[in-house]
Design a protein around this motif. Structure first.
Motif, mmCIF file in Angstrom:
data_model
loop_
_atom_site.group_PDB
_atom_site.id
_atom_site.type_symbol
_atom_site.label_atom_id
_atom_site.label_comp_id
_atom_site.label_asym_id
_atom_site.label_seq_id
_atom_site.Cartn_x
_atom_site.Cartn_y
_atom_site.Cartn_z
ATOM 1 N N UNK A 1 0.833 -1.193 0.000
ATOM 2 C CA UNK A 1 0.000 0.000 0.000
ATOM 3 C C UNK A 1 0.874 1.252 0.000
ATOM 4 N N UNK A 2 0.256 2.378 -0.325
ATOM 5 C CA UNK A 2 0.978 3.655 -0.320
ATOM 6 C C UNK A 2 1.430 3.974 1.105
ATOM 7 N N UNK A 3 2.597 4.577 1.285
ATOM 8 C CA UNK A 3 3.106 4.886 2.626
ATOM 9 C C UNK A 3 2.151 5.742 3.469
ATOM 10 N N UNK A 4 1.327 6.560 2.811
ATOM 11 C CA UNK A 4 0.406 7.433 3.550
ATOM 12 C C UNK A 4 -0.896 6.742 3.926
ATOM 13 N N UNK A 5 -1.040 5.475 3.580
ATOM 14 C CA UNK A 5 -2.271 4.745 3.913
ATOM 15 C C UNK A 5 -2.407 4.598 5.425
ATOM 16 N N UNK A 6 -3.546 5.004 6.005
ATOM 17 C CA UNK A 6 -3.711 4.894 7.462
ATOM 18 C C UNK A 6 -3.752 3.443 7.922
ATOM 19 N N UNK A 7 -3.456 3.225 9.196
ATOM 20 C CA UNK A 7 -3.431 1.872 9.753
ATOM 21 C C UNK A 7 -4.769 1.166 9.586
ATOM 22 N N UNK A 8 -5.864 1.897 9.647
ATOM 23 C CA UNK A 8 -7.181 1.283 9.547
ATOM 24 C C UNK A 8 -7.431 0.657 8.183
ATOM 25 N N UNK A 9 -6.627 1.050 7.167
ATOM 26 C CA UNK A 9 -6.785 0.511 5.818
ATOM 27 C C UNK A 9 -5.663 -0.474 5.458
ATOM 28 N N UNK A 10 -4.935 -0.927 6.450
ATOM 29 C CA UNK A 10 -3.837 -1.861 6.215
ATOM 30 C C UNK A 10 -4.159 -3.223 6.823
ATOM 31 N N UNK A 11 -3.746 -4.266 6.145
ATOM 32 C CA UNK A 11 -3.861 -5.621 6.671
ATOM 33 C C UNK A 11 -2.550 -5.932 7.392
ATOM 34 N N UNK A 12 -2.508 -5.644 8.685
ATOM 35 C CA UNK A 12 -1.272 -5.728 9.461
ATOM 36 C C UNK A 12 -1.093 -7.124 10.052
ATOM 37 N N UNK A 13 -1.070 -8.111 9.183
ATOM 38 C CA UNK A 13 -0.966 -9.494 9.617
ATOM 39 C C UNK A 13 0.501 -9.927 9.681
ATOM 40 N N UNK A 14 0.736 -11.086 10.286
ATOM 41 C CA UNK A 14 2.081 -11.638 10.380
ATOM 42 C C UNK A 14 2.002 -13.150 10.220
ATOM 43 N N UNK A 15 3.103 -13.840 10.459
ATOM 44 C CA UNK A 15 3.138 -15.290 10.250
ATOM 45 C C UNK A 15 2.295 -16.061 11.260
ATOM 46 N N UNK A 16 1.753 -15.372 12.250
ATOM 47 C CA UNK A 16 0.877 -16.029 13.212
ATOM 48 C C UNK A 16 -0.597 -15.712 12.996
#
Length: 347
Positions: free
Chosen positions: A131-146
């Motif tokens: 995603x674009x660097x300015x994308x807010x956290x609410x619009x990011x899929x902040x997942x990880x290997x767990x």
């Protein structure tokens, strides 16, 4: 001081025991390695006659929230805001049953992508984290290997494609490649993929990444049909497959012992009028031994520590004196059933 610390440790241990008892997992279930749950819920359709697709995705949204996944870990994408459509005879509401028991739009719906933000580019960027660097956290899929991720798609599709906004398409190969990027970048532990469209199973045929369990409302060459019309609104208001999924989920609680194999069998052909597709060759665990809460619930880890913790004493607040005639009992809050299933005639 030592007595306070001992008391705190005893209290923490008792809390841990109570939590463990509350999520008593049967021995026959296979343990999951996931540490958090996310949901990506997408409606790709526009126009008033596709009202049912918005109702589909909002119904699933309400179910996963009830079962414990917080809004901060749900990405909701809706192409068209039916609640504000000028044709809507009941503005600011969306219903998923003809008896209009409850509006699934509600007062606490957090739509992350709406209107023309729901595009193939944004969807693929969301999954892959590009995603674009300015994308807010609410619009990011902040997942990880767990992370265990529930992906639900609804809209119009065909053999090997899903339409977005009736102007562009994402192909089954593009979707498969996006999921492979997620795996290579360690963005998930397991994925449960659900799609409710015509010829829906064609969208998971190209998958080649591990740890993915997939189900679809129809096979290649079949249509996915709607369930019933609300004559007051004038359109079909929910699809058959999603209707029976909701009927099943309404009987699931956070401590449920229902399994994924039970979920995969929720809509037989006699009810759906189409054949529900299932793909589980990429999934390592046996669905009959996987609790449904591994994808529709939420993990809340508890950390036990023996180290002393300094707890600051907070000043006591003065109690307000309230007249007896003004006292009110605390209002109990909870989730109402989404619709009265026994009242809706199945056609």
């Amino acid at each position: 001081m030592e007595s306070k610390i001992s008391y705190f440790i005893i209290l923490l241990c008792s809390l841990l025991i109570s939590i463990t008892e509350g999520i008593d997992i049967p021995e026959q279930f296979q343990k999951s390695n996931h540490t958090n749950n996310w949901a990506v819920l997408v409606d790709t359709s526009r126009f008033w006659f596709n009202y049912r697709h918005v109702a589909n995705v909002l119904s699933i949204y309400r179910s996963v929230k009830r079962l414990g996944i917080p809004d901060s870990q749900i990405i909701l994408m809706i192409s068209d805001d039916m609640a504000c459509n000028p044709r809507n005879p009941r503005p600011a509401t969306i219903f998923n049953n003809a008896h209009e028991l409850i509006s699934v739009y509600g007062d606490d719906v957090e739509v992350d992508y709406r209107g023309y933000e729901v595009s193939v580019e944004n969807f693929v960027r969301l999954l892959t984290g590009r995603v674009h660097p300015d994308t807010p956290r609410s619009k990011r899929l902040l997942t990880d290997e767990g992370s265990n991720i529930l992906i639900y798609l609804t809209g119009h599709g065909g053999d090997g494609f899903l339409k977005f906004q009736d102007s562009e398409e994402v192909t089954s190969q593009e979707l498969a490649d996006a999921l492979e990027q997620m795996w290579q970048k360690r963005r998930y532990n397991e994925i449960f993929f659900i799609i409710d469209t015509c010829q829906a199973s064609s969208m998971y045929e190209k998958f080649y990444s591990p740890n993915i369990l997939a189900t679809a409302s129809s096979l290649v060459g079949e249509d996915s049909l709607s369930h019933h019309v609300d004559s007051a609104i004038g359109v079909y208001i929910i699809d058959r497959y999603t209707y029976y999924v909701l009927e099943f989920l309404e009987n699931v609680q956070p401590n449920s012992k229902k399994t994924m194999s039970e979920f995969l069998a929720v809509c037989p052909k006699s009810a759906c009028l189409s054949t529900v597709g299932v793909r589980k060759d990429l999934f390592k665990r046996d669905p009959s031994k996987v609790p449904i809460t591994d994808f529709f619930g939420s993990v809340r880890p508890v950390i036990v520590t023996k180290k002393p913790i300094e707890i600051l004493e907070t000043p006591k607040r003065k109690k307000k004196i309230i007249a007896e005639n003004k006292t009110k009992a605390a209002e109990k809050r909870g989730y109402l059933p989404q619709f009265p299933v026994h009242l809706v005639k199945t056609s």
